[in-house]
Design an enzyme around this catalytic site. Structure first.
Site, PDB file in Angstrom:
ATOM      1  N   GLY A 193      -2.329  12.493  -4.737  1.00 57.64           N
ATOM      2  CA  GLY A 193      -1.602  13.426  -3.868  1.00 57.64           C
ATOM      3  C   GLY A 193      -0.206  13.727  -4.402  1.00 57.64           C
ATOM      4  O   GLY A 193       0.348  14.797  -4.134  1.00 57.64           O
ATOM      5  N   ALA A 225      -1.933   9.556  -2.035  1.00 55.99           N
ATOM      6  CA  ALA A 225      -2.175   9.266  -0.623  1.00 55.99           C
ATOM      7  C   ALA A 225      -2.023   7.764  -0.420  1.00 55.99           C
ATOM      8  O   ALA A 225      -2.193   6.987  -1.359  1.00 55.99           O
ATOM      9  CB  ALA A 225      -3.589   9.707  -0.256  1.00 55.99           C
ATOM     10  N   GLU A 274      -8.096   9.492  -8.512  1.00 55.47           N
ATOM     11  CA  GLU A 274      -8.965   9.266  -7.353  1.00 55.47           C
ATOM     12  C   GLU A 274     -10.341   8.742  -7.740  1.00 55.47           C
ATOM     13  O   GLU A 274     -10.968   7.994  -6.988  1.00 55.47           O
ATOM     14  CB  GLU A 274      -9.127  10.566  -6.541  1.00 55.47           C
ATOM     15  CG  GLU A 274      -7.901  11.007  -5.776  1.00 55.47           C
ATOM     16  CD  GLU A 274      -6.961  11.914  -6.562  1.00 55.47           C
ATOM     17  OE1 GLU A 274      -7.057  11.958  -7.809  1.00 55.47           O
ATOM     18  OE2 GLU A 274      -6.128  12.576  -5.936  1.00 55.47           O
ATOM     19  N   GLU A 308      -0.723  16.408  -6.755  1.00 58.74           N
ATOM     20  CA  GLU A 308      -1.035  17.608  -5.965  1.00 58.74           C
ATOM     21  C   GLU A 308       0.237  18.174  -5.324  1.00 58.74           C
ATOM     22  O   GLU A 308       0.399  19.390  -5.207  1.00 58.74           O
ATOM     23  CB  GLU A 308      -2.105  17.273  -4.916  1.00 58.74           C
ATOM     24  CG  GLU A 308      -3.466  17.062  -5.598  1.00 58.74           C
ATOM     25  CD  GLU A 308      -4.508  16.402  -4.706  1.00 58.74           C
ATOM     26  OE1 GLU A 308      -4.171  15.397  -4.055  1.00 58.74           O
ATOM     27  OE2 GLU A 308      -5.653  16.879  -4.673  1.00 58.74           O
TER      28      GLU A 308
HETATM   29  N1  CAA Z   1      -1.060   3.730  -1.511  1.00 59.78           N
HETATM   30  C1  CAA Z   1      -0.551   2.637  -0.902  1.00 59.78           C
HETATM   31  N2  CAA Z   1       0.230   1.723  -1.524  1.00 59.78           N
HETATM   32  C2  CAA Z   1       0.510   1.954  -2.821  1.00 59.78           C
HETATM   33  C3  CAA Z   1       0.015   3.058  -3.517  1.00 59.78           C
HETATM   34  C4  CAA Z   1      -0.801   3.991  -2.810  1.00 59.78           C
HETATM   35  N3  CAA Z   1      -1.280   5.129  -3.372  1.00 59.78           N
HETATM   36  N4  CAA Z   1       0.445   3.014  -4.806  1.00 59.78           N
HETATM   37  C5  CAA Z   1       1.186   1.901  -4.900  1.00 59.78           C
HETATM   38  N5  CAA Z   1       1.228   1.259  -3.712  1.00 59.78           N
HETATM   39  C6  CAA Z   1       1.909   0.002  -3.379  1.00 59.78           C
HETATM   40  C7  CAA Z   1       1.152  -1.205  -3.910  1.00 59.78           C
HETATM   41  O1  CAA Z   1       0.122  -1.596  -3.014  1.00 59.78           O
HETATM   42  C8  CAA Z   1       2.253  -2.208  -4.032  1.00 59.78           C
HETATM   43  O2  CAA Z   1       2.556  -2.740  -2.756  1.00 59.78           O
HETATM   44  P1  CAA Z   1       2.499  -4.339  -2.482  1.00 59.78           P
HETATM   45  O3  CAA Z   1       3.587  -4.887  -3.369  1.00 59.78           O
HETATM   46  O4  CAA Z   1       2.791  -4.439  -1.036  1.00 59.78           O
HETATM   47  O5  CAA Z   1       1.151  -4.786  -2.885  1.00 59.78           O
HETATM   48  C9  CAA Z   1       3.458  -1.376  -4.457  1.00 59.78           C
HETATM   49  O6  CAA Z   1       3.156  -0.025  -4.065  1.00 59.78           O
HETATM   50  C10 CAA Z   1       3.675  -1.391  -5.945  1.00 59.78           C
HETATM   51  O7  CAA Z   1       2.450  -1.076  -6.588  1.00 59.78           O
HETATM   52  P2  CAA Z   1       1.845  -1.952  -7.785  1.00 59.78           P
HETATM   53  O8  CAA Z   1       2.129  -3.395  -7.569  1.00 59.78           O
HETATM   54  O9  CAA Z   1       0.425  -1.561  -7.967  1.00 59.78           O
HETATM   55  O10 CAA Z   1       2.776  -1.442  -8.985  1.00 59.78           O
HETATM   56  P3  CAA Z   1       2.364  -1.239 -10.516  1.00 59.78           P
HETATM   57  O11 CAA Z   1       3.644  -0.912 -11.215  1.00 59.78           O
HETATM   58  O12 CAA Z   1       1.576  -2.382 -11.021  1.00 59.78           O
HETATM   59  O13 CAA Z   1       1.390   0.053 -10.546  1.00 59.78           O
HETATM   60  C11 CAA Z   1       0.682   2.273  -9.896  1.00 59.78           C
HETATM   61  C12 CAA Z   1       1.866   1.291 -10.080  1.00 59.78           C
HETATM   62  C13 CAA Z   1       0.065   2.608 -11.261  1.00 59.78           C
HETATM   63  C14 CAA Z   1       1.246   3.529  -9.269  1.00 59.78           C
HETATM   64  C15 CAA Z   1      -0.385   1.604  -9.003  1.00 59.78           C
HETATM   65  O14 CAA Z   1       0.235   1.151  -7.811  1.00 59.78           O
HETATM   66  C16 CAA Z   1      -1.486   2.534  -8.598  1.00 59.78           C
HETATM   67  O15 CAA Z   1      -2.411   2.740  -9.379  1.00 59.78           O
HETATM   68  N6  CAA Z   1      -1.438   3.109  -7.402  1.00 59.78           N
HETATM   69  C17 CAA Z   1      -2.486   3.921  -6.840  1.00 59.78           C
HETATM   70  C18 CAA Z   1      -2.524   5.309  -7.478  1.00 59.78           C
HETATM   71  C19 CAA Z   1      -3.680   6.093  -6.910  1.00 59.78           C
HETATM   72  O16 CAA Z   1      -4.834   5.732  -7.024  1.00 59.78           O
HETATM   73  N7  CAA Z   1      -3.377   7.256  -6.304  1.00 59.78           N
HETATM   74  C20 CAA Z   1      -4.360   8.126  -5.712  1.00 59.78           C
HETATM   75  C21 CAA Z   1      -4.472   7.851  -4.252  1.00 59.78           C
HETATM   76  S1  CAA Z   1      -5.770   8.762  -3.483  1.00 59.78           S
HETATM   77  C22 CAA Z   1      -5.151  10.307  -3.272  1.00 59.78           C
HETATM   78  O17 CAA Z   1      -4.026  10.581  -3.563  1.00 59.78           O
HETATM   79  C23 CAA Z   1      -6.130  11.304  -2.681  1.00 59.78           C
HETATM   80  C24 CAA Z   1      -5.519  12.518  -2.037  1.00 59.78           C
HETATM   81  O18 CAA Z   1      -4.361  12.847  -2.068  1.00 59.78           O
HETATM   82  C25 CAA Z   1      -6.365  13.379  -1.278  1.00 59.78           C
END
Ligand code: CAA
Length: 257
Positions: free
Chosen positions: A108, A65, A131, A111
């Site tokens: 997500g 998400a 999450e 999922e």
């Molecule tokens: N939402 C919004 N932006 C995201 C994102 C997310 N889930 N995942 C990555 N991005 C963005 C980052 O903010 C970044 O943007 P900026 O350059 O503008 O800051 C860009 O994508 C690249 O990300 P990273 O710099 O973090 O890249 P990385 O290679 O160091 O790491 C990653 C990659 C491991 C995927 C890391 O970005 C990460 O951990 N992302 C979040 C993953 C997460 O927690 N997902 C679960 C979300 S909650 C959910 O999904 C609940 C649901 O469905 C109900």
């Protein structure tokens, strides 16, 4: 129809949906989710589409998400969120949905993998439900579908620790169907989609429905559903064509009738 967060292409009965938010690792914001649901709704009504492939492209499937969007919602906002309706529409797509996954499939994104009927992954794919690191839990079926798919030990480990698993582990755990080199992920998904697109569409649809029922019902009810669909198929032209083609030693031509 033009979309802002996805691209689509139709070829030989196969609709390909490519998630297209590279700047956010294809994070599934509500617009993207609604566009995926819209395009699948339309494809459901379109007889020329037999199978859909969903991919994030060569590098990332989806990082979950959109956390920045989610940050703006309080409890009432989450309660009134349209996202569960979009997820339901994706789940209700009656034709086969094949996932072609490279790179991260998190939250997500994982999922969404579980909403696919068959998943082909590149050996660089990583699956996870991180999450817990955000103080939340999976909210698009992750707790329920993951445990039914991979079993309790791995589901608990993934959801409680947030640790990712690689493609090989995901294959062993039955989360995905095949692992290939990343350059071949989309090609292999298309190959499989084209094979299925040539099969009798009503039988394909009823097979998908019956298989998915196994997640929801007891064995006796599931067997009843299977028997009813099996009986219904006896009334289709495609069944006559399939059997006739076998007898006449030729290739069948299925019409979805
Ligand atoms: N939402 C919004 N932006 C995201 C994102 C997310 N889930 N995942 C990555 N991005 C963005 C980052 O903010 C970044 O943007 P900026 O350059 O503008 O800051 C860009 O994508 C690249 O990300 P990273 O710099 O973090 O890249 P990385 O290679 O160091 O790491 C990653 C990659 C491991 C995927 C890391 O970005 C990460 O951990 N992302 C979040 C993953 C997460 O927690 N997902 C679960 C979300 S909650 C959910 O999904 C609940 C649901 O469905 C109900």
């Amino acid at each position: 129809m033009t979309y802002q967060t996805i691209t689509t292409q139709s070829l030989e009965g196969v609709l390909t949906i490519t998630l297209n938010r590279p700047e956010a690792f294809n994070a599934l914001n509500t617009l993207l989710l609604s566009e995926v649901a819209d395009v699948l709704d339309q494809a459901d009504q379109d007889e020329s589409i037999r199978v859909a492939v969903i991919t994030g492209g060569p590098k990332v499937f989806a990082a979950g998400a959109d956390i920045k969007e989610m940050a703006a919602l309080d409890a009432v906002g989450v309660m009134n969120d349209a996202r569960p309706k979009h997820w339901r529409r994706i789940y209700q797509f009656s034709k086969p949905l094949i996932g072609a996954v490279n790179g991260y499939a998190l939250g997500g994104g994982c999922e969404l993998v579980m909403h696919c009927d068959i998943v082909i992954a590149g050996d660089n794919a990583l699956f996870g439900q991180p999450e817990i690191n955000l103080g939340i839990i999976p909210g698009a079926g992750g707790t329920q579908r993951l445990i039914r798919t991979v079993g309790k030990p791995l589901a608990m480990k993934m959801v409680l620790s947030g640790e990712m698993i690689d493609a090989k582990t995901a294959l062993q755990a039955n989360l995905i169907a095949e692992v290939v080199i990343p350059e071949k992920t989309i090609e292999r998904a298309h190959q499989l989609a084209k094979t299925i697109a040539k099969k009798p569409p009503i039988a394909v649809r009823l097979a998908k429905e019956a298989l998915l029922k196994a997640f929801e019902t007891d064995l006796e009810s599931g067997l009843n559903i299977e028997r009813k669909s099996f009986t219904l198929l006896a009334a289709t032209e495609d069944r006559q064509e399939g059997i006739a083609a076998f007898m006449e030693k030729r290739k069948p031509e299925f019409k979805g009738r």
